[in-house]
Motif scaffolding. Structure first.
Motif, short mmCIF file in Angstrom:
data_model
loop_
_atom_site.label_atom_id
_atom_site.label_comp_id
_atom_site.label_asym_id
_atom_site.label_seq_id
_atom_site.Cartn_x
_atom_site.Cartn_y
_atom_site.Cartn_z
N ASP A 1 0.83 -1.21 0.00
CA ASP A 1 0.00 0.00 0.00
C ASP A 1 0.87 1.26 0.00
OD1 ASP A 1 -2.23 -1.59 0.13
OD2 ASP A 1 -2.73 -1.10 2.22
N VAL A 2 0.44 2.26 -0.75
CA VAL A 2 1.07 3.58 -0.73
C VAL A 2 0.46 4.39 0.40
CG1 VAL A 2 1.43 5.73 -2.00
CG2 VAL A 2 1.55 3.53 -3.21
N VAL A 3 1.32 5.01 1.22
CA VAL A 3 0.83 5.82 2.34
C VAL A 3 1.38 7.23 2.22
CG1 VAL A 3 0.53 3.88 3.91
CG2 VAL A 3 2.73 5.06 3.82
N GLN A 4 0.76 8.13 2.97
CA GLN A 4 1.21 9.52 3.03
C GLN A 4 1.24 9.96 4.48
OE1 GLN A 4 -1.65 12.41 1.42
NE2 GLN A 4 -3.19 10.78 1.46
N PRO A 5 1.90 11.07 4.78
CA PRO A 5 1.95 11.54 6.17
C PRO A 5 0.55 11.68 6.76
CG PRO A 5 3.47 12.79 4.82
CD PRO A 5 2.66 11.96 3.87
N GLY A 6 0.37 11.13 7.95
CA GLY A 6 -0.91 11.21 8.63
C GLY A 6 -1.77 9.98 8.49
N ASP A 7 -1.48 9.09 7.52
CA ASP A 7 -2.26 7.86 7.39
C ASP A 7 -2.05 6.98 8.62
OD1 ASP A 7 -3.19 8.61 4.94
OD2 ASP A 7 -1.99 7.19 3.78
N VAL A 8 -3.14 6.52 9.22
CA VAL A 8 -3.04 5.65 10.40
C VAL A 8 -2.68 4.24 9.96
CG1 VAL A 8 -4.29 4.66 12.36
CG2 VAL A 8 -4.67 7.04 11.72
N ILE A 9 -1.64 3.67 10.58
CA ILE A 9 -1.19 2.33 10.21
C ILE A 9 -1.38 1.33 11.35
CG2 ILE A 9 0.46 3.16 8.50
CD1 ILE A 9 2.67 2.79 10.61
N GLY A 10 -1.66 1.81 12.56
CA GLY A 10 -1.82 0.91 13.70
C GLY A 10 -2.09 1.71 14.96
N SER A 11 -1.82 1.08 16.11
CA SER A 11 -2.03 1.76 17.39
C SER A 11 -0.94 1.34 18.37
CB SER A 11 -3.42 1.44 17.95
OG SER A 11 -3.57 0.04 18.15
N VAL A 12 -0.72 2.19 19.37
CA VAL A 12 0.31 1.95 20.37
C VAL A 12 -0.05 0.72 21.20
CG1 VAL A 12 1.38 2.86 22.48
CG2 VAL A 12 0.97 4.38 20.51
N GLY A 13 0.96 -0.11 21.49
CA GLY A 13 0.75 -1.29 22.31
C GLY A 13 1.98 -1.64 23.11
N ALA A 14 2.06 -2.90 23.53
CA ALA A 14 3.21 -3.39 24.30
C ALA A 14 3.53 -4.81 23.85
CB ALA A 14 2.90 -3.37 25.80
N SER A 15 3.42 -5.05 22.54
CA SER A 15 3.65 -6.40 22.02
C SER A 15 5.13 -6.66 21.79
CB SER A 15 2.87 -6.59 20.72
OG SER A 15 3.31 -5.69 19.72
N GLY A 16 5.49 -7.94 21.82
CA GLY A 16 6.86 -8.33 21.54
C GLY A 16 7.57 -8.96 22.72
N TYR A 17 8.85 -9.29 22.50
CA TYR A 17 9.69 -9.95 23.50
C TYR A 17 9.17 -11.35 23.82
CZ TYR A 17 12.48 -5.75 24.48
OH TYR A 17 13.33 -4.67 24.38
N GLY A 18 8.74 -12.05 22.77
CA GLY A 18 8.27 -13.41 22.96
C GLY A 18 7.61 -13.94 21.70
N PRO A 19 6.95 -15.09 21.79
CA PRO A 19 6.27 -15.66 20.62
C PRO A 19 5.07 -14.82 20.22
CG PRO A 19 5.77 -16.93 22.59
CD PRO A 19 6.84 -15.95 22.98
N PRO A 20 4.49 -15.07 19.04
CA PRO A 20 3.36 -14.27 18.56
C PRO A 20 2.26 -14.13 19.61
CG PRO A 20 4.09 -15.73 16.83
CD PRO A 20 4.89 -16.09 18.05
N GLY A 21 1.83 -12.89 19.82
CA GLY A 21 0.78 -12.59 20.77
C GLY A 21 1.26 -12.14 22.13
N THR A 22 2.58 -12.27 22.39
CA THR A 22 3.12 -11.83 23.68
C THR A 22 2.95 -10.33 23.84
OG1 THR A 22 4.78 -13.59 23.61
CG2 THR A 22 5.16 -11.79 25.16
N SER A 23 2.48 -9.91 25.00
CA SER A 23 2.27 -8.49 25.25
C SER A 23 2.35 -8.20 26.73
CB SER A 23 0.91 -8.04 24.71
OG SER A 23 0.73 -6.66 24.85
N GLY A 24 2.64 -6.96 27.08
CA GLY A 24 2.59 -6.52 28.46
C GLY A 24 3.87 -6.69 29.25
N LYS A 25 4.97 -6.96 28.57
CA LYS A 25 6.24 -7.10 29.29
C LYS A 25 6.91 -5.76 29.56
CE LYS A 25 7.46 -11.84 28.13
NZ LYS A 25 8.56 -12.76 27.73
N PHE A 26 6.30 -4.69 29.10
CA PHE A 26 6.82 -3.34 29.30
C PHE A 26 5.67 -2.37 29.11
CE2 PHE A 26 8.06 -5.16 25.17
CZ PHE A 26 7.20 -4.48 24.34
N PRO A 27 5.80 -1.11 29.52
CA PRO A 27 4.72 -0.14 29.35
C PRO A 27 4.42 0.08 27.86
CG PRO A 27 6.34 0.67 30.90
CD PRO A 27 6.94 -0.53 30.27
N PRO A 28 3.18 0.42 27.52
CA PRO A 28 2.85 0.65 26.11
C PRO A 28 3.66 1.81 25.52
CG PRO A 28 1.09 1.42 27.53
CD PRO A 28 2.03 0.65 28.41
#
Length: 297
Positions: free
Chosen positions: A239-266
């Motif tokens: 997809d072509v994007v431009q400044p301001g296009d929303v691509i996702g939201s802030v979270g705390a995912s990562g540092y583990g297998p798929p779906g891992t979340s909450g190991k650090f502040p968002p």
């Protein structure tokens, strides 16, 4: 470091470039956006055009004049340099001659997207270069201009967020390594936006970065958004994007297998990687984030 997104070209310069790209398209049947994308790529590799020129394309001498026994015969044996402005000269530093020559070279492979990819690979011998040029051509085609200077901050400036320079800080998960980016702390679900014009090159999971998105912009720079809570609806690789296009939201995912979340502040991890035509490296995005934040306030 060459960083083209800080080079704001005047409207007059952009108009002159567009006129030359369109003229060459009419003569070679190569869509102008591909010629513009080749020039844009070399603009970052070679820096701004030299005085007296409006394009930055610098063909190799053996491509221009032929191998003349100095290279294997399958490397441009006769040379491609030719006269594009009708003065009966083929000058390697003349913009019209150079674009005409590049257009003829690409046309020799054909005019489909696949033909152009093959021509570019045989010219540059590098997959990432071809991918970058094709992405940039898509951006130029969508917006019908090469004058794309708008920027945005990756989270809404009215949101509750904070950040500081975290470049080079030590990381613990996954072994000793430095922090290649800036962390922007905000609440879960705060929108994450593209800061620039570009193409989504990657979307998915990484055990370090969690849910993340990668965008390649028109300045040979890869923008990395990590630890997302999720992706914006309907965004896909390509997809072509431009400044301001929303691509996702802030979270705390990562540092583990798929779906891992909450190991650090968002927070959003934002990284930038420059490509110079030979290799790619990370650099500190903090100064640019500060500048973009001021631009939108």
């Amino acid at each position: 470091m060459i960083f083209g997104s800080e080079h704001i070209y005047a409207d007059q310069d952009s108009q002159a470039r567009m006129a030359l790209y369109k003229k060459t398209e009419a003569l070679t049947n190569i869509p102008w956006e591909y010629l513009a994308a080749v020039d844009q790529y070399e603009r970052q590799v070679h820096d701004d055009p030299k005085e007296g020129r409006i394009t930055a394309i610098k063909p190799e001498p053996f491509f221009w004049t032929g191998s003349a026994g100095e290279m294997p015969v399958d490397f441009f044996p006769n040379g491609w340099g030719s006269d594009g402005n009708g003065d009966n000269k083929a000058e390697i530093k003349n913009d019209e001659d150079v674009l005409w020559t590049i257009g003829q070279y690409i046309q020799s492979y054909g005019t489909t997207e696949d033909d152009i990819k093959i021509a570019l690979f045989n010219y540059y011998k590098r997959d990432l270069t071809v991918q970058t040029i094709m992405n940039t051509a898509e951006v130029f085609k969508k917006f019908q201009t090469v004058s794309l200077t708008k920027r945005d901050f990756p989270v809404p400036t009215e949101a509750n967020y904070s950040y500081r320079s975290t470049w080079g800080d030590a990381r613990g998960f996954g072994g000793r390594r430095i922090h290649e980016g800036t962390d922007i702390f905000a609440n879960y679900g705060v929108p994450v936006k593209s800061t620039t014009y570009g193409v989504i090159e990657m979307k998915g999971w990484n055990k370090f970065g969690g849910w993340r998105v990668g965008i390649r912009d028109i300045y040979n720079i890869y923008h990395y958004y990590a630890h997302l809570n999720g992706f914006a609806e309907n965004i896909e690789v390509g997809d072509v994007v431009q400044p301001g296009d929303v691509i996702g939201s802030v979270g705390a995912s990562g540092y583990g297998p798929p779906g891992t979340s909450g190991k650090f502040p968002p927070h959003l991890h934002y990284g930038m990687y420059q490509d110079n035509g030979k290799n790619e490296w990370a650099f500190d995005p903090y100064p640019f984030l500060k500048k973009w934040e001021r631009m939108v306030n």
